[in-house]
Design an enzyme around this catalytic site. Structure first.
Site: not given
Length: 467
Positions: A226, A358, A369, A389, A394, A454
Site C-alpha cells: 500500500c 494513511h 498513526e 479513504k 483503500h 504490509f
C-alpha cells in the site's frame, strides 16, 4: 542509553524534505539549494590486473528542484483531478455495493468500485481487450496527467525522450489476467492467453506506457504493497534531482476487485462488513469502524525539473519537497515498537500544517498513526489531518497516488476535504486536529502524505506551494 517508549508509528512519519541517503539524493530544496553528495566508484581486476583504477568523482552540482505540472486520476469519485477533488470537498462517497461479480456469499459485499470507465482515445482497442484493468487504469491516468500538464503530442515530440521516464507501480499487478490463466490451465495450457505472464507483472504498465510514448528515460515499477505510489513518486523525483531525467510520470495503479482479491482480504479479516450502509463503512478514527473498504483506480503525477517546466511555460501546481521511507524489519503488519529518528530536514516540523493520513479505518492502525502525527507535528496549532479513504476506500497500491493529488489540490485550492463518518471519535483523538464533517479553509504551508504497506514499508512525501 535505553530506548524511549513512543507510539509505534513515529517511525512511519519520516518528515524529511531530503531523499534518503540510500537513494544518494542529498538534502532537497524548499527555498534554497543544497549540494548533492559526491560518489566514488572503483573498478578493479583480479590477479592479472593488480592496480586499481579510480574513477574521478563527479563535481558538485546544485540540487535540481522538482515541481508538479500535471495530474491524472481514475477513481470511484471521477476520472478528472478537479471532478475528483470537488467530490471529496463535497463529502461524496464512492463506496457502494459490488456489481462486477456475484459476491453474495462473501461477508463483505461493498467496495470503492469504479462503475463507469472507458479507454476510448487512451488505449488501443486491441490492447484494451487483452490487458488487465490495473494496466488500463495506469495508462489512462498517465495520459490524462500529460494532457492535464499541457504535454500535447506535438510538444512531447520536441522533448529529449531519453530524459523522460515512467515509474508507476502496482501492489497487486494483473490479478485477473493471472486468475484467468489459471482457469484456462484447468482445461489445457493451449487455452492460456499468451500475454498472461507479461500482462500480470507489475512492471508492464509502466513499460507499455513508455513504449507508447517513446520515452527512453528511467522506466520500471516499484511494488511495496500500500506504500507503492509514494515509493514511486519519491524515486521518480530522485531521478530528476540527480540529473538523470527532466520529466517523470509517477504514481500507482491497482484493480484488485475480483473474487480472489476480495476473498484474500476477507480471509485476513481486514474488511468492513457494513454491507447495509456502504457509504458509512469507511470511518477512520471513529469508534464504530470495523475494517477498511477495498477500492480501485490509479493516480499519476507529472514531475518536472523546475527550469524545464519554466522553459515550456508549464503551469506549476506545487513543488515536491522530498520525503523518505523506512523499513520496520519487525512484523508483517505491525509496526516496530521502537522510535527511529526523523530524517534530517530543511523543513521545521512546525511548518507542516496539513497531513493526508494513511488512516484506513482499521482498529489499531488509525490510532497509532494519529498518535505519531500528534507527537511529531502537534506543536503546530493550525495542523489539520484528514483521510481520503473515508470516501474512496483503500486503493491499495494506488492509494498514495490519488492522495498525493488530493494534497496538491488542497495546496492549489486552499480547501481541505472533510473526514467522512467521523461521528463518534475515539476518546484519545483531538477533534480539533482532525478535519470535521465539512470542508475547511486551509492555507497549506507544507503538506505531508503518508502511505504504509504490509511488510513494514513506511513512507512520507512532502509538497508545498511553489514559490
Amino acid at each position: 542509553m535505553a530506548a524511549v517508549a513512543v507510539p509505534p508509528l513515529s517511525a512511519w512519519l519520516v518528515a524529511a524534505r531530503s531523499s534518503t541517503q540510500a537513494e544518494c539524493g542529498g538534502a532537497d530544496e524548499h527555498h534554497h539549494h543544497h549540494h548533492q553528495q559526491q560518489h566514488q566508484c572503483c573498478v578493479g581486476g583480479g590477479s592479472s590486473t593488480p592496480e586499481r583504477r579510480t574513477v574521478e568523482k563527479k563535481p558538485d552540482v546544485k540540487q535540481r528542484r522538482v515541481v508538479i505540472t500535471g495530474m491524472g486520476v481514475v477513481t470511484p469519485l471521477g476520472h478528472d483531478p478537479d471532478v475528483f477533488y470537488n467530490n471529496l470537498l463535497d463529502g461524496v462517497s464512492g463506496i457502494s455495493e459490488i456489481e462486477r461479480f456475484d459476491c453474495s456469499t462473501f461477508p463483505t459485499r461493498i467496495a470503492g468500485e469504479i462503475k463507469s470507465f472507458s479507454t476510448d482515445g487512451w488505449v488501443a482497442p486491441k490492447l484494451a481487450r487483452r490487458m488487465d484493468k490495473f494496466m488500463l487504469y495506469l495508462i489512462t491516468a498517465g495520459k490524462k496527467a500529460l494532457e492535464h500538464g499541457g504535454l500535447t503530442e506535438e510538444l512531447r515530440n520536441e522533448l529529449d525522450k531519453t530524459r523522460c521516464g515512467v515509474l508507476i507501480g502496482s501492489a497487486m499487478g494483473g490479478m485477473k489476467v493471472f486468475n484467468d490463466a489459471i482457469e484456462a490451465l484447468r482445461v489445457s495450457y493451449k487455452k492460456m492467453n499468451p500475454f498472461c505472464v507479461p500482462f500480470a507483472t507489475t512492471n508492464m504498465g509502466s513499460a507499455i506506457l513508455a513504449m507508447d510514448l517513446g520515452w527512453m528515460g528511467p522506466n520500471y515499477s516499484i511494488s511495496t504493497a500500500c506504500a507503492t505510489s509514494n515509493f514511486c513518486i519519491l524515486n521518480a523525483a530522485n531521478h530528476i534531482r540527480r540529473g538523470e531525467a527532466d520529466v517523470m510520470l509517477c504514481g500507482g495503479s491497482d484493480a484488485p476487485l475480483i473474487p480472489i482479491g476480495l476473498g484474500g482480504f476477507v480471509a485476513c479479516r481486514a474488511l468492513s462488513q457494513r454491507n447495509s450502509d456502504p457509504t458509512k463503512a469507511s470511518r477512520p478514527w471513529d469508534v464504530d469502524r470495523d475494517g477498511f473498504v477495498m477500492g480501485e483506480g490509479a493516480g499519476v503525477l507529472v514531475l518536472e525539473e523546475l527550469e524545464h517546466a519554466k522553459q515550456r511555460g508549464a503551469k506549476i501546481y506545487a513543488e515536491f519537497l522530498g520525503g523518505s521511507f523506512t523499513c520496520d524489519a519487525y512484523h508483517m503488519t505491525e509496526p516496530h515498537p521502537e522510535e527511529k529518528a526523523l530524517a534530517d530536514s530543511g523543513v521545521a516540523r512546525e511548518e507542516i500544517n496539513y497531513v493526508n493520513a494513511h488512516a484506513t479505518s482499521t482498529q489499531s492502525g488509525d490510532l497509532k498513526e494519529y498518535e505519531a502525527i500528534v507527537r511529531c507535528f502537534g506543536q503546530n496549532p493550525q495542523l489539520r489531518v484528514n483521510s481520503t479513504k473515508s470516501m474512496t476506500g483503500h486503493l491499495i497500491g494506488a492509494a498514495g497516488g490519488i492522495e498525493a493529488v488530493a494534497a496538491i489540490q488542497a495546496i492549489r485550492t486552499g480547501w481541505v476535504h472533510p473526514n467522512l463518518n467521523l461521528e463518534n471519535p475515539e476518546k484519545i483523538v483531538d477533534v480539533g486536529v482532525l478535519v470535521g464533517s465539512q470542508k475547511e479553509r486551509c492555507k497549506v504551508n507544507v503538506a505531508l502524505s503518508n502511505s504504509f504497506g504490509f511488510g513494514g514499508h513506511n513512507s512520507s512525501i512532502l509538497f508545498a506551494p511553489f514559490k
